[in-house]
Design a protein around this motif. Structure first.
Motif, PDB file in Angstrom:
ATOM      1  N   VAL A 126       0.842  -1.200   0.000  1.00 28.42           N
ATOM      2  CA  VAL A 126       0.000   0.000   0.000  1.00 28.42           C
ATOM      3  C   VAL A 126       0.877   1.250   0.000  1.00 28.42           C
ATOM      4  N   ARG A 127       0.525   2.215  -0.842  1.00 33.35           N
ATOM      5  CA  ARG A 127       1.196   3.518  -0.802  1.00 33.35           C
ATOM      6  C   ARG A 127       0.412   4.434   0.127  1.00 33.35           C
ATOM      7  N   CYS A 128       1.123   5.077   1.031  1.00 36.18           N
ATOM      8  CA  CYS A 128       0.428   5.925   1.996  1.00 36.18           C
ATOM      9  C   CYS A 128       1.378   7.000   2.535  1.00 36.18           C
ATOM     10  N   ASP A 173       1.484  -3.920   7.771  1.00 38.68           N
ATOM     11  CA  ASP A 173       2.122  -2.801   8.490  1.00 38.68           C
ATOM     12  C   ASP A 173       1.239  -1.555   8.430  1.00 38.68           C
ATOM     13  N   PHE A 174       0.608  -1.360   7.283  1.00 34.54           N
ATOM     14  CA  PHE A 174      -0.306  -0.228   7.115  1.00 34.54           C
ATOM     15  C   PHE A 174      -1.459  -0.315   8.117  1.00 34.54           C
ATOM     16  N   GLU A 175      -2.041  -1.508   8.253  1.00 32.79           N
ATOM     17  CA  GLU A 175      -3.190  -1.677   9.146  1.00 32.79           C
ATOM     18  C   GLU A 175      -2.785  -1.589  10.612  1.00 32.79           C
ATOM     19  N   ARG A 176      -1.551  -2.043  10.932  1.00 35.25           N
ATOM     20  CA  ARG A 176      -1.087  -1.984  12.324  1.00 35.25           C
ATOM     21  C   ARG A 176      -0.830  -0.540  12.782  1.00 35.25           C
ATOM     22  N   ASN A 177      -0.540   0.321  11.824  1.00 34.95           N
ATOM     23  CA  ASN A 177      -0.153   1.692  12.179  1.00 34.95           C
ATOM     24  C   ASN A 177      -1.149   2.727  11.665  1.00 34.95           C
ATOM     25  N   GLN A 178      -2.413   2.344  11.706  1.00 33.75           N
ATOM     26  CA  GLN A 178      -3.501   3.235  11.241  1.00 33.75           C
ATOM     27  C   GLN A 178      -3.503   4.578  11.971  1.00 33.75           C
ATOM     28  N   ALA A 179      -3.084   4.573  13.226  1.00 35.42           N
ATOM     29  CA  ALA A 179      -3.132   5.798  14.032  1.00 35.42           C
ATOM     30  C   ALA A 179      -2.259   6.913  13.469  1.00 35.42           C
ATOM     31  N   TYR A 180      -1.234   6.520  12.645  1.00 36.83           N
ATOM     32  CA  TYR A 180      -0.286   7.518  12.139  1.00 36.83           C
ATOM     33  C   TYR A 180      -0.535   7.860  10.664  1.00 36.83           C
ATOM     34  N   VAL A 181      -1.537   7.208  10.045  1.00 42.29           N
ATOM     35  CA  VAL A 181      -1.813   7.447   8.637  1.00 42.29           C
ATOM     36  C   VAL A 181      -2.474   8.799   8.457  1.00 42.29           C
ATOM     37  N   ILE A 182      -1.976   9.581   7.492  1.00 44.34           N
ATOM     38  CA  ILE A 182      -2.554  10.889   7.179  1.00 44.34           C
ATOM     39  C   ILE A 182      -3.641  10.693   6.135  1.00 44.34           C
ATOM     40  N   ARG A 183      -4.851  11.086   6.481  1.00 48.34           N
ATOM     41  CA  ARG A 183      -5.981  10.953   5.575  1.00 48.34           C
ATOM     42  C   ARG A 183      -6.105  12.206   4.720  1.00 48.34           C
ATOM     43  N   ASP A 184      -6.469  12.018   3.474  1.00 49.06           N
ATOM     44  CA  ASP A 184      -6.671  13.174   2.594  1.00 49.06           C
ATOM     45  C   ASP A 184      -7.935  13.930   2.985  1.00 49.06           C
TER      46      ASP A 184
END
Length: 424
Positions: free
Chosen positions: A370-372, A413-424
């Motif tokens: 996943v690109r994020c 890894d993306f799902e484990r660190n959802q808290a740090y993902v920047i949403r558009d």
């Protein structure tokens, strides 16, 4: 001074099958004989719907074979199929020479080439299982051995044949126990790989198609210097009898395990497949198979079909496959074999076509990436280190709240660190 090579006549029964297939099978038998250190002095074939139960070939052909062997000074006859115990016994009595079948020939080659403890145990188990039904009791072997002391109450005892059979069965049991320990260790390694979510890619194919050469060529492109330990390569049948596993790290930091396996051959002995099943389980549990085909070989299509049939027997026919048509540098002026889907033309020796192969592998096994964009607080610096090691960081910058990363990472890894993902 080198000892002279023993000479043999190779014998086959053409069961009205495809002539090219039969001819190649006989050519392969000659190559197997040479690999075992036996010089082929002649060839005898007969067309039959089925081999004869008593001698495999007809009575007239037995006489013809005897005359041919005397004329060319051959010491043994090598047959292109697995012979029954009675066929071996009858042929040896008629020809007054040593008789070997294709199965024993392959077992002898495996025994000579096996280097690791596991491979040696597997070959020995297969050899003993082959021998067990072929123990022949003659003369003193059939004489009853007396039990007890003195002259009274003598038991019927056991025949020498029965004792030999029991010894072999006991040895097979002991060897299988030793193998179980090695199999358990291999299963633990596989469980650890799955736990760490490391994809496994297996090289499979007919013997001597260049799997080990291809593995070494791919390892040269790995970012991890510790993974570049080369595997043994030689232009001969069954050069690889043990599984080699190496870690491959691509330029974008994606990594997978690359496995080199035992090569297949037509009429591979059932006992050998059974004995090597623990090794070949690596194939059945892979995420992707690279089926290596010798594009320069006139029987490339037949060899590919044999490999696919063996994979079906191992329960690996449902795994995604990329076909790597190797040795294209030897195809100048020759027609290429029919191409299957997902085919890539390459030369492991000249190292062309490898980038295309790695791109195909990457697109198959890393499709869940996943690109994020993430903003990681400064007190979670370990995560930045983790992503630098296990993901492709496309850009990074420092902000008041923490480190901002543009990256491509595993979905897990993306799902484990959802808290740090920047949403558009």
């Amino acid at each position: 001074m080198m000892e002279p090579q023993p000479a043999a006549v190779i014998v086959g029964v053409d069961r009205n099958e495809n002539k090219e297939t039969f001819d190649y099978s006989m050519e392969e038998l000659a190559n197997l004989s040479l690999a075992c250190g036996v010089m082929v002095a002649g060839q005898l074939t007969q067309r039959l719907d089925h081999p004869t139960p008593s001698h495999y070939i007809g009575a007239g052909k037995v006489q013809e074979l005897s005359a041919m062997m005397k004329a060319c000074g051959a010491e043994m006859a090598i047959f292109n199929d697995e012979l029954s115990p009675s066929q071996i016994r009858n042929l040896e009595a008629s020809l007054q020479c040593k008789v070997i079948d294709r199965t024993l020939l392959i077992l002898d080659i495996f025994a000579e080439r096996a280097q690791t403890r596991e491979a040696q145990l597997q070959v020995e188990v297969a050899r003993l299982q082959y021998m067990l039904p072929r123990l022949v009791g003659l003369r003193e072997s059939l004489g009853r051995q007396r039990g007890g002391v003195g002259t009274k109450n003598r038991g019927a005892g056991e025949t020498k044949l029965e004792l030999d059979r029991r010894r072999i069965e006991a040895k097979i049991t002991a060897l299988n126990k030793d193998l179980e320990t090695l199999v358990y260790q291999r299963q633990l390694q596989r469980k650890l790989r799955k736990k760490n979510e490391i994809p496994v890619v297996c090289l499979v194919g007919y013997t001597n198609t260049g799997k080990s050469t291809l593995m070494n060529a791919l390892l040269d492109r790995s970012r991890s210097p510790g993974s570049r330990k080369a595997v043994f390569v030689k232009d001969m049948l069954f050069a690889t009898l043990q599984t080699h596993v190496r870690s491959m790290e691509l330029p974008d930091r994606k990594s997978f395990l690359l496995t080199d396996t035992v090569g297949f051959v037509s009429k591979l002995p059932h006992d050998l497949v059974k004995a090597f099943r623990s090794t070949l389980e690596e194939v059945a549990e892979a995420d992707l198979l690279i089926h290596v085909v010798d594009a320069s070989h006139p029987e490339a299509e037949q060899m590919a079909a044999v490999t696919e049939e063996t994979l079906r027997e191992l329960g690996a026919d449902g795994i995604p496959v990329i076909y790597a048509y190797n040795k294209c540098d030897l195809c100048s002026g020759k027609a290429l074999p029919p191409m299957r889907d997902n085919a890539i033309l390459l030369s492991a020796k000249l190292q062309f076509g490898l980038e295309e192969l790695l791109q195909a592998v990457s697109s198959r096994i890393f499709s869940d990436y996943v690109r994020c964009e993430m903003l990681i607080p400064f007190d979670q610096g370990r995560l930045v280190t983790y992503f630098n090691d296990h993901a492709e960081v496309l850009a990074s910058s420092y902000e008041v709240e923490g480190t901002r990363l543009q990256l491509e990472c595993k979905r897990s890894d993306f799902e484990r660190n959802q808290a740090y993902v920047i949403r558009d």
